[in-house]
Design a protein around this motif. Structure first.
Motif, mmCIF file in Angstrom:
data_model
loop_
_atom_site.group_PDB
_atom_site.id
_atom_site.type_symbol
_atom_site.label_atom_id
_atom_site.label_comp_id
_atom_site.label_asym_id
_atom_site.label_seq_id
_atom_site.Cartn_x
_atom_site.Cartn_y
_atom_site.Cartn_z
ATOM 1 N N VAL A 160 0.870 -1.228 -0.005
ATOM 2 C CA VAL A 160 0.175 0.115 -0.142
ATOM 3 C C VAL A 160 0.890 1.424 -0.124
ATOM 4 C CG1 VAL A 160 -1.560 1.418 1.327
ATOM 5 C CG2 VAL A 160 -1.964 -0.954 1.105
ATOM 6 N N ILE A 161 1.888 1.165 0.725
ATOM 7 C CA ILE A 161 2.718 2.455 0.982
ATOM 8 C C ILE A 161 3.424 2.649 -0.368
ATOM 9 C CG2 ILE A 161 5.063 3.379 1.781
ATOM 10 C CD1 ILE A 161 4.323 1.830 4.433
ATOM 11 N N VAL A 162 3.831 1.724 -1.187
ATOM 12 C CA VAL A 162 4.462 2.157 -2.390
ATOM 13 C C VAL A 162 3.730 2.343 -3.488
ATOM 14 C CG1 VAL A 162 4.859 -0.423 -3.342
ATOM 15 C CG2 VAL A 162 6.549 1.315 -3.872
ATOM 16 N N TRP A 163 2.206 1.845 -3.450
ATOM 17 C CA TRP A 163 1.315 2.066 -4.555
ATOM 18 C C TRP A 163 0.867 3.461 -4.041
ATOM 19 C CZ3 TRP A 163 -1.059 1.008 -8.796
ATOM 20 C CH2 TRP A 163 -2.382 1.850 -8.995
ATOM 21 N N ARG A 164 0.850 3.881 -2.833
ATOM 22 C CA ARG A 164 0.364 5.416 -2.663
ATOM 23 C C ARG A 164 1.236 6.231 -3.181
ATOM 24 N NH1 ARG A 164 -3.752 6.034 1.960
ATOM 25 N NH2 ARG A 164 -2.630 8.171 2.390
ATOM 26 N N ALA A 165 2.465 6.015 -2.888
ATOM 27 C CA ALA A 165 3.835 6.798 -3.175
ATOM 28 C C ALA A 165 4.147 7.004 -4.665
ATOM 29 C CB ALA A 165 4.907 6.591 -2.565
ATOM 30 N N ALA A 166 3.903 5.760 -5.099
ATOM 31 C CA ALA A 166 4.632 5.783 -6.767
ATOM 32 C C ALA A 166 3.456 5.140 -7.882
ATOM 33 C CB ALA A 166 5.566 4.880 -6.707
ATOM 34 N N ARG A 167 2.352 4.900 -7.316
ATOM 35 C CA ARG A 167 1.326 4.176 -8.074
ATOM 36 C C ARG A 167 1.812 3.177 -8.985
ATOM 37 N NH1 ARG A 167 -2.178 5.588 -5.332
ATOM 38 N NH2 ARG A 167 -3.736 6.984 -5.634
ATOM 39 N N VAL A 168 2.588 2.146 -8.139
ATOM 40 C CA VAL A 168 3.238 1.062 -8.908
ATOM 41 C C VAL A 168 2.706 -0.039 -7.871
ATOM 42 C CG1 VAL A 168 5.269 -0.309 -9.232
ATOM 43 C CG2 VAL A 168 5.249 2.038 -10.050
ATOM 44 N N VAL A 169 2.406 -1.413 -8.481
ATOM 45 C CA VAL A 169 2.045 -2.623 -7.737
ATOM 46 C C VAL A 169 3.353 -3.274 -7.720
ATOM 47 C CG1 VAL A 169 0.806 -4.680 -7.395
ATOM 48 C CG2 VAL A 169 -0.462 -2.663 -8.193
ATOM 49 N N ASN A 170 4.162 -3.307 -6.803
ATOM 50 C CA ASN A 170 5.645 -3.748 -6.989
ATOM 51 C C ASN A 170 5.457 -5.250 -6.606
ATOM 52 O OD1 ASN A 170 8.242 -3.966 -6.889
ATOM 53 N ND2 ASN A 170 8.666 -3.510 -4.711
ATOM 54 N N VAL A 197 1.554 -13.183 -2.653
ATOM 55 C CA VAL A 197 0.455 -13.622 -2.957
ATOM 56 C C VAL A 197 -0.627 -13.314 -2.291
ATOM 57 C CG1 VAL A 197 -1.281 -15.541 -3.953
ATOM 58 C CG2 VAL A 197 1.011 -15.360 -4.695
ATOM 59 N N HIS A 198 -0.522 -13.902 -0.843
ATOM 60 C CA HIS A 198 -1.651 -13.425 0.001
ATOM 61 C C HIS A 198 -1.736 -12.216 0.553
ATOM 62 C CE1 HIS A 198 -0.752 -17.935 1.541
ATOM 63 N NE2 HIS A 198 -1.935 -17.850 0.598
ATOM 64 N N ALA A 199 -0.341 -11.369 0.473
ATOM 65 C CA ALA A 199 -0.628 -9.874 0.991
ATOM 66 C C ALA A 199 -1.259 -8.912 -0.085
ATOM 67 C CB ALA A 199 0.960 -9.333 1.040
ATOM 68 N N PHE A 200 -0.807 -9.482 -1.389
ATOM 69 C CA PHE A 200 -1.384 -8.688 -2.525
ATOM 70 C C PHE A 200 -3.039 -8.997 -2.381
ATOM 71 C CE2 PHE A 200 -2.846 -8.880 -7.292
ATOM 72 C CZ PHE A 200 -2.356 -7.306 -7.120
ATOM 73 N N THR A 201 -3.574 -10.086 -1.890
ATOM 74 C CA THR A 201 -4.847 -10.370 -2.014
ATOM 75 C C THR A 201 -5.344 -9.433 -0.718
ATOM 76 O OG1 THR A 201 -4.648 -12.720 -2.545
ATOM 77 C CG2 THR A 201 -6.758 -11.998 -1.410
ATOM 78 N N VAL A 202 -4.859 -9.486 0.418
ATOM 79 C CA VAL A 202 -5.168 -8.464 1.256
ATOM 80 C C VAL A 202 -5.153 -7.069 0.795
ATOM 81 C CG1 VAL A 202 -4.258 -7.514 3.556
ATOM 82 C CG2 VAL A 202 -4.231 -9.656 3.205
ATOM 83 N N ALA A 203 -4.206 -6.560 0.189
ATOM 84 C CA ALA A 203 -4.346 -5.251 -0.448
ATOM 85 C C ALA A 203 -5.308 -4.979 -1.275
ATOM 86 C CB ALA A 203 -2.879 -5.009 -1.031
ATOM 87 N N VAL A 204 -5.604 -6.043 -1.961
ATOM 88 C CA VAL A 204 -6.840 -5.674 -3.108
ATOM 89 C C VAL A 204 -7.920 -5.897 -2.164
ATOM 90 C CG1 VAL A 204 -7.966 -6.793 -4.928
ATOM 91 C CG2 VAL A 204 -5.560 -6.583 -4.837
ATOM 92 N N VAL A 205 -8.199 -6.834 -1.320
ATOM 93 C CA VAL A 205 -9.377 -6.900 -0.438
ATOM 94 C C VAL A 205 -9.613 -5.433 0.415
ATOM 95 C CG1 VAL A 205 -10.622 -7.882 1.477
ATOM 96 C CG2 VAL A 205 -9.443 -9.159 -0.606
ATOM 97 N N GLY A 206 -8.732 -4.942 0.963
ATOM 98 C CA GLY A 206 -8.836 -3.902 1.805
ATOM 99 C C GLY A 206 -8.748 -2.587 1.057
ATOM 100 N N GLY A 207 -8.357 -2.660 -0.338
ATOM 101 C CA GLY A 207 -8.093 -1.303 -0.967
ATOM 102 C C GLY A 207 -6.628 -0.988 -1.163
ATOM 103 N N LEU A 208 -6.164 -0.686 -2.479
ATOM 104 C CA LEU A 208 -4.686 -0.630 -2.366
ATOM 105 C C LEU A 208 -4.425 0.630 -1.814
ATOM 106 C CD1 LEU A 208 -3.649 -2.172 -5.964
ATOM 107 C CD2 LEU A 208 -2.409 -2.326 -3.638
ATOM 108 N N ASP A 209 -5.034 1.532 -1.736
ATOM 109 C CA ASP A 209 -5.038 2.837 -1.090
ATOM 110 C C ASP A 209 -5.333 2.979 0.212
ATOM 111 O OD1 ASP A 209 -4.039 5.002 -2.954
ATOM 112 O OD2 ASP A 209 -5.807 5.077 -4.102
ATOM 113 N N SER A 210 -5.578 1.935 1.007
ATOM 114 C CA SER A 210 -6.101 1.942 2.217
ATOM 115 C C SER A 210 -5.359 1.366 3.281
ATOM 116 C CB SER A 210 -7.400 1.540 2.440
ATOM 117 O OG SER A 210 -7.798 1.419 3.750
ATOM 118 N N PRO A 211 -4.602 2.048 4.176
ATOM 119 C CA PRO A 211 -3.532 1.308 5.277
ATOM 120 C C PRO A 211 -4.457 0.780 6.236
ATOM 121 C CG PRO A 211 -2.861 3.521 4.934
ATOM 122 C CD PRO A 211 -3.949 3.448 3.930
ATOM 123 N N VAL A 212 -5.518 1.001 6.375
ATOM 124 C CA VAL A 212 -6.569 0.588 7.622
ATOM 125 C C VAL A 212 -7.040 -0.764 7.027
ATOM 126 C CG1 VAL A 212 -8.828 0.755 8.445
ATOM 127 C CG2 VAL A 212 -7.287 2.568 8.405
#
Lengths: 292, 289
Positions: free
Chosen positions: A26-36, A224-239
């Motif tokens: 999420v941090i790198v997506w918010r900063a650089a708009r890149v799914v790393n 893979v699991h963390a990417f799932t988490v980020a997508v489920v939570g919203g890539l822009d959302s730390p919460v």
């Protein structure tokens, strides 16, 4: 019931690691708009360094420090040396470069260290405590939870209570406007990569002792699991990363415990597909947008 | 003072009686081109210390391009820009340190942040209060931001998300964010766009107060009555060239200006006081931002 309590407790500990790694995405997506997509491979490089430092000094804590440092340095190198040269404005080139980076890093690690898993000792006992005869968390699980909570708390304070955090958020949201206000946007971008890579390295270091051991692909499933988490939570959302991590961790542990380990990935995929169908932007991203 | 024409444009300067120290902003023979299109052609004017100068002209005349050149967002093909007698920084990142603050047509507020956080962003960089600004670096950025919001009557909104505010309040927040660094030069890009009469009166008073504090103001605006009642001098652009410059009354009476700009809008001005190019489109663009 005892089994359910045990599975819930271990699921929370595992979910904390997922949440940490998802937070790094999420941090790198918010900063650089890149799914790393290289986040896992970069984290494994840092864990290899930690493994070597721990083996050389006998100190887990020096190893942990070296993993954080290596993660941070890798963040600078990848951002300045690679991503900085990728065309901006479209996330796709960055993702493709990141996938290429995965191949380079994993091939390099494979050539240097071979395919075998290297057992990595945890700094605390991994046998669970017994509470009223019921097995719950192990001392290492507690350590993982404490580290995850502390890191998330520090990051939350950094982003919401400091001048640096304000600049990081501003440059992530509107880089051009931020430049007009005096924010050094390229520097904020680098700091975002540093934070993201260091947090990912920490999450991988916390996970490896509970898995088969360390090799070039140790963080593949974590990613893979963390990417799932980020997508489920919203890539822009730390919460979203935090809560999504706990949900996925508990879900995986419950499914593994009651239906078997082979079913767990299917359950995660079902969760991912369901969220993408119902709320493509992620559950918590949608809520935040409505509140705004 | 006579208005000046751009066929052989001298550098239009401040009105007689203004202090003789270096102009706060000196734009000299500025030329900007985008490919084959010349957006600014040999544009020259100055803004004296504490002076309020308005840039007017039809849409596409090059007003915002002037702002972008001053801010370092576009690279001039020719000419020079000086701030307080020194070359303007080529990078927008150094603008705040050079004492320049700017508002945007699209406001550019940070969605998801509170009003207070938005106003604190320029202070978070630590650049405010250095060269060019006429205030010291605030020891407490939050207190400085609150004081600015209080001055603009936004005290009750400090913890509100900016997305939840009305459009006039959001414009006020954007203005507060520019003023919080205590700039020596304030660039206002269509500050009255989309505002009602009461809000425009309040804005005019704020600009007068800011100028009275010694801050120079350069504003781009289509609202002719607002401009004429506020500016010490008016610079008129048309097709990237200065066609007139002088006190508001003289510029208003200039036949060339009337032909190129004001005359076109006579009927609209009579109706609502708006210049020719505002129409619905400019307002809706603001509202959509």
């Amino acid at each position: 019931m005892d089994r359910l309590v045990f599975l819930l407790a271990t699921g929370v500990a595992r979910g904390a690691v997922f949440a940490l790694f998802a937070l790094s995405l999420v941090i790198v997506w918010r900063a650089a708009r890149v799914v790393n997509f290289a986040q896992g491979a970069m984290a494994v490089v840092a864990v290899f360094v930690a493994f070597g430092v721990t083996a050389a000094t006998g100190s887990y804590w020096l190893g942990l420090g070296s993993a954080l440092l290596t993660g941070a340095v890798l963040g600078v190198v990848v951002e300045r040396g690679v991503m900085n040269h990728v065309p901006a404005g479209n996330p796709l080139p960055g993702m493709i470069v990141a996938i290429g980076l995965v191949m380079v890093l994993q091939s390099g690690l494979g050539m240097l260290f071979g395919p075998q898993h290297r057992p990595m000792a945890a700094p605390f006992d991994e046998r669970p405590f017994q509470v009223g005869g019921v097995p719950v968390l192990s001392p290492y699980d507690v350590f993982v939870l404490v580290v995850a909570v502390v890191v998330m708390g520090v990051l939350a304070l950094l982003f919401t209570r400091t001048s640096l955090g304000l600049q990081l958020r501003a440059s992530a949201f509107a880089p051009e406007v931020s430049r007009l206000l005096g924010v050094r946007v390229p520097r904020m971008l680098t700091i975002g990569w540093v934070l993201s890579s260091a947090v990912a390295a920490l999450a991988a270091l916390l996970l490896v002792p509970t898995e088969l051991g360390l090799n070039a692909h140790s963080a593949d499933m974590l990613f893979v699991h963390a990417f799932t988490v980020a997508v489920v939570g919203g890539l822009d959302s730390p919460v979203g990363a935090l809560l999504g991590g706990l949900v996925v961790g508990v879900l995986m542990t419950l499914v593994t415990g009651y239906l078997g380990a082979t079913v767990a990935p299917v359950a995660v995929l079902v969760l991912l597909a369901t969220v993408l169908l119902v709320r493509p932007a992620g559950i918590f991203a949608a809520i935040e947008a409505r509140q705004a | 003072m006579m208005t000046t024409r751009s066929s052989a444009p001298p550098v239009p300067g401040p009105t007689p009686g203004t202090p003789t120290r270096p102009p706060c902003l000196e734009v000299d023979r500025l030329t900007v081109a985008f490919g084959g299109l010349t957006a600014l052609d040999d544009v020259s004017f100055t803004v004296g210390a504490g002076e309020t100068v308005a840039l007017i002209g039809p849409n596409g005349a090059g007003k915002t391009t002037v702002f972008n050149a001053v801010c370092g967002l576009v690279r001039p093909r020719g000419g020079s820009i000086r701030l307080g007698g020194r070359p303007a920084p080529g990078s927008p990142t150094r603008l705040v340190a050079a004492g320049v603050a700017r508002t945007l047509q699209g406001l550019g507020l940070f969605s998801g942040m509170t009003v207070l956080e938005n106003v604190m962003v320029p202070l978070a960089t630590g650049a405010a209060g250095t060269r060019g600004t006429h205030g010291d670096t605030p020891e407490d950025p939050e207190a400085a931001a609150r004081a600015t919001l209080d001055r603009l009557g936004l005290t009750s909104l400090v913890h509100r998300p900016v997305d939840a505010l009305s459009y006039p309040d959001r414009k006020q927040v954007a203005l507060a964010r520019a003023l919080v660094t205590r700039p020596s030069l304030l660039l206002l890009d269509e500050p009255a766009g989309g505002l009602g009469h009461d809000d425009i009166d309040r804005l005019a008073q704020t600009v007068r107060d800011v100028a009275a504090d010694g801050c120079s103001v350069l504003l781009v605006e289509h609202h002719v009555d607002f401009v004429m009642g506020l500016a010490d001098r008016v610079v008129v652009l048309d097709f990237g060239r200065v066609i007139a410059c002088g006190p508001p009354d003289e510029v208003r009476a200039d036949p060339a200006v009337e032909t190129a700009y004001l005359g076109v809008s006579a009927s609209r001005e009579g109706r609502d006081g708006l210049g020719p190019a505002v129409d619905g489109q400019s307002i809706s663009a603001e509202a959509a931002s």
